[in-house]
Design an enzyme around this catalytic site. Structure first.
Site, mmCIF file in Angstrom:
data_model
loop_
_atom_site.group_PDB
_atom_site.id
_atom_site.type_symbol
_atom_site.label_atom_id
_atom_site.label_comp_id
_atom_site.label_asym_id
_atom_site.label_seq_id
_atom_site.Cartn_x
_atom_site.Cartn_y
_atom_site.Cartn_z
ATOM 1 N N GLY A 175 5.259 -0.522 1.859
ATOM 2 C CA GLY A 175 6.064 -1.522 2.584
ATOM 3 C C GLY A 175 6.858 -2.379 1.603
ATOM 4 O O GLY A 175 8.053 -2.629 1.789
ATOM 5 N N HIS A 176 6.189 -2.819 0.534
ATOM 6 C CA HIS A 176 6.904 -3.595 -0.500
ATOM 7 C C HIS A 176 7.983 -2.741 -1.154
ATOM 8 O O HIS A 176 9.072 -3.205 -1.447
ATOM 9 C CB HIS A 176 5.939 -4.060 -1.592
ATOM 10 C CG HIS A 176 4.911 -5.039 -1.130
ATOM 11 N ND1 HIS A 176 3.584 -4.716 -1.026
ATOM 12 C CD2 HIS A 176 5.017 -6.327 -0.737
ATOM 13 C CE1 HIS A 176 2.908 -5.775 -0.600
ATOM 14 N NE2 HIS A 176 3.757 -6.769 -0.411
ATOM 15 N N ASP A 199 4.911 -8.553 9.419
ATOM 16 C CA ASP A 199 4.596 -9.978 9.594
ATOM 17 C C ASP A 199 5.732 -10.607 10.397
ATOM 18 O O ASP A 199 6.463 -11.464 9.900
ATOM 19 C CB ASP A 199 4.444 -10.647 8.231
ATOM 20 C CG ASP A 199 3.282 -10.060 7.457
ATOM 21 O OD1 ASP A 199 2.149 -10.178 7.932
ATOM 22 O OD2 ASP A 199 3.517 -9.451 6.391
ATOM 23 N N SER A 236 -0.526 -2.035 4.503
ATOM 24 C CA SER A 236 -0.865 -3.442 4.262
ATOM 25 C C SER A 236 -1.779 -3.501 3.048
ATOM 26 O O SER A 236 -2.575 -2.579 2.812
ATOM 27 C CB SER A 236 -1.606 -3.980 5.495
ATOM 28 O OG SER A 236 -2.330 -5.135 5.165
HETATM 29 O O1 PAF Z 1 4.084 -11.973 3.037
HETATM 30 C C1 PAF Z 1 3.548 -12.342 1.974
HETATM 31 O O2 PAF Z 1 3.124 -11.559 1.132
HETATM 32 C C2 PAF Z 1 3.417 -13.843 1.702
HETATM 33 O O3 PAF Z 1 3.186 -14.540 2.876
HETATM 34 C C3 PAF Z 1 4.632 -14.421 0.945
HETATM 35 C C4 PAF Z 1 5.881 -14.346 1.778
HETATM 36 C C5 PAF Z 1 4.821 -13.683 -0.367
HETATM 37 C C6 PAF Z 1 4.374 -15.893 0.631
HETATM 38 O O4 PAF Z 1 3.262 -16.061 -0.195
#
Ligand code: PAF
Length: 288
Positions: free
Chosen positions: A34-35, A148, A183
């Site tokens: 996802g990242h 999210d 996740s």
């Molecule tokens: O989604 C996340 O990983 C966290 O909530 C974030 C946006 C990096 C803030 O710490």
């Protein structure tokens, strides 16, 4: 790729690139596909890509959740590097929250719905770190995942209310082949818990499918979703919701864009997921 820790070093590294179109991908590390999707889009859309990696204690309720949060620093740096990240800000706790730090961003009622009911102050913690990130990095674009969904709405509100000059981009949820939304917390699942973990998405799909076949009554839809989850003794349902996709208000009847979402516990692992209907995330900036 440059990796910096202190705020002073971050500012120095950014100073040389301040003219370029800048994108930020905020993360708490423990990177997954996802990242990677966020990094890939940011890389395409921006000339200078900054990622942050910081497990933000302010957004965790229980100490146990913070201490068990997965960490994989070396793998993360490889993923950042391979995705073409220009700069990673990987601060320590005191870099972000030095002694005597006491300011908190307080989000409104918006953040108290859905996740906010079960994770009080969570979004205040998210908003506080994001204010720091936006103020220090001054990105043109910021990238967040649809998984999210409520967080993306909170970020949009934060940007609007506090006049940040940043454009939010929401990237669709990435799923494993069994449907489980990727996740960081999935790493905490035991192999034998995996099939229970996939039930939430199955339930959401049952809801959406029934809606697409004409059922508009949300009590009936919620019951149908619950019926998928209840028989599995290893799934503890925290909530199942059908809400207005933008206002996040719980619905009685679906008349416009909606988000079907939920949170479940598989033993000590909390999972969330959502499916949107009537929302074009590509065109989201115009829609909100
Ligand atoms: O989604 C996340 O990983 C966290 O909530 C974030 C946006 C990096 C803030 O710490």
């Amino acid at each position: 790729m440059e990796i910096v820790r202190s705020v002073a070093n971050l500012k120095d590294s950014l100073a040389n690139n301040s003219e370029l179109k800048m994108g930020v991908v905020p993360t708490m590390g423990a990177l997954h596909k996802g990242h990677k999707a966020l990094l890939d889009v940011a890389r395409k859309e921006c000339k200078f890509m900054v990622a942050t990696s910081f497990v933000n204690p302010l957004q965790f309720g229980r100490e146990a959740d913070l201490s068990s949060y997965p960490r994989s620093r070396d793998e993360d740096m490889t993923i950042f590097e391979q995705a073409g990240t220009d700069l990673v800000w990987e601060p320590s706790f005191t870099d972000v929250y030095p002694d005597q730090f006491e300011t908190r961003v307080k989000m409104g009622v918006f953040a108290e719905k859905l996740e906010g009911i079960y994770r009080p102050n969570h979004f205040d913690g998210v908003a506080t770190i994001l204010c720091k990130i936006f103020n220090l990095i001054r990105p043109h674009m910021a990238y967040f995942g649809q998984k999210d969904w409520q967080q993306t709405r909170v970020v949009q509100k934060l940007i609007y209310d506090l006049n940040f000059d940043v454009e939010l981009r929401v990237i669709g949820t990435v799923r494993d082949t069994d449907g489980l939304a990727v996740s960081s917390r999935n790493r905490l699942l035991l192999p034998e818990q995996r099939s229970s973990a996939t039930k939430l998405y199955k339930a959401l799909k049952v809801g959406i499918h029934s809606f697409q076949h004409g059922e508009l009554d949300c009590d009936i839809l919620r019951k149908k979703m619950l019926d998928v989850l209840i028989p599995d003794e290893d799934v503890r349902v925290e909530y199942l919701s059908i809400a207005d996709a933008f206002e996040l208000v719980e619905l009685k009847k679906i008349r416009g864009p909606a988000v079907f979402s939920g949170a479940v516990w598989i033993d000590k692992v909390r999972l969330i997921d959502n499916v949107l209907c009537g929302v074009d995330i590509e065109g989201l900036v115009d829609a909100t």
